[in-house]
Design an enzyme around this catalytic site. Structure first.
Site, mmCIF file in Angstrom:
data_model
loop_
_atom_site.group_PDB
_atom_site.id
_atom_site.type_symbol
_atom_site.label_atom_id
_atom_site.label_comp_id
_atom_site.label_asym_id
_atom_site.label_seq_id
_atom_site.Cartn_x
_atom_site.Cartn_y
_atom_site.Cartn_z
ATOM 1 N N SER A 1 0.808 -1.213 0.000
ATOM 2 C CA SER A 1 0.000 0.000 0.000
ATOM 3 C C SER A 1 0.846 1.270 0.000
ATOM 4 O O SER A 1 2.067 1.238 -0.009
ATOM 5 C CB SER A 1 -0.962 0.048 1.190
ATOM 6 N N TYR B 1 -2.916 0.401 -3.205
ATOM 7 C CA TYR B 1 -4.119 0.899 -2.543
ATOM 8 C C TYR B 1 -3.711 1.808 -1.391
ATOM 9 O O TYR B 1 -2.575 1.780 -0.926
ATOM 10 C CB TYR B 1 -5.002 -0.256 -2.049
ATOM 11 N N GLY C 1 5.592 -2.202 1.462
ATOM 12 C CA GLY C 1 5.704 -3.472 0.748
ATOM 13 C C GLY C 1 6.539 -3.322 -0.510
ATOM 14 O O GLY C 1 7.517 -2.567 -0.544
ATOM 15 N N ALA C 2 6.146 -4.033 -1.561
ATOM 16 C CA ALA C 2 6.915 -4.030 -2.812
ATOM 17 C C ALA C 2 7.098 -2.625 -3.382
ATOM 18 O O ALA C 2 8.126 -2.328 -3.999
ATOM 19 C CB ALA C 2 6.238 -4.935 -3.837
ATOM 20 N N ALA C 3 6.118 -1.745 -3.182
ATOM 21 C CA ALA C 3 6.217 -0.375 -3.694
ATOM 22 C C ALA C 3 7.396 0.379 -3.098
ATOM 23 O O ALA C 3 7.899 1.334 -3.698
ATOM 24 C CB ALA C 3 4.916 0.381 -3.426
#
Length: 133
Positions: free
Chosen positions: A25, A58, A73-75
């Protein structure tokens, strides 16, 4: 027919943090979310102005007035603190709605505080017939 249109954007916000170990997110200051009309858990597209990367995630709310723009996270691999980003939300509109459509644009200052909101009435409607002559 329905068209996917820009609903709102937060323009040139500065990334304040990146947390790779979080589930995912983007955390956004609640005041920015309110000004842009972006909802908690709404899907957004993020464009990183420093490296050209675009990605979707999101939204989760951050503390109001904090200026937080945190990638989780991955972002967190796609931007670093200090990068400038554009955060965009979209909406599906009917062809008749599009004729009068204009997004909400939230401009921010250097501390990610609302500097100016350009609401629908401040932007020209989309010209569905092409350029004027």
């Amino acid at each position: 027919m329905h068209l996917k249109m820009l609903k709102s954007k937060i323009h040139r916000a500065t990334v304040t943090g990146a947390n790779l170990d979080y589930e995912g997110s983007i955390t956004i200051d609640g005041e920015l979310l309110e000004a842009a009309g972006i909802l908690v858990f709404e899907q957004v597209q993020v464009a990183n102005l420093n490296n050209g990367v675009r990605f979707e995630t999101y939204v989760i709310p951050g503390a109001r007035g904090s200026g937080v723009i945190n990638l989780n996270g991955a972002a967190a691999r796609l931007a670093v603190p200090g990068d400038q980003v554009i955060i965009m939300a979209y909406s599906w509109c009917s062809e008749s709605e599009v004729r009068e459509w204009a997004p909400v644009v939230v401009l921010v200052d250097a501390r990610n505080r609302v500097a100016k909101v350009l609401a629908a009435e401040g932007l020209p409607p989309l010209n569905m017939t092409g350029p004027e002559k």
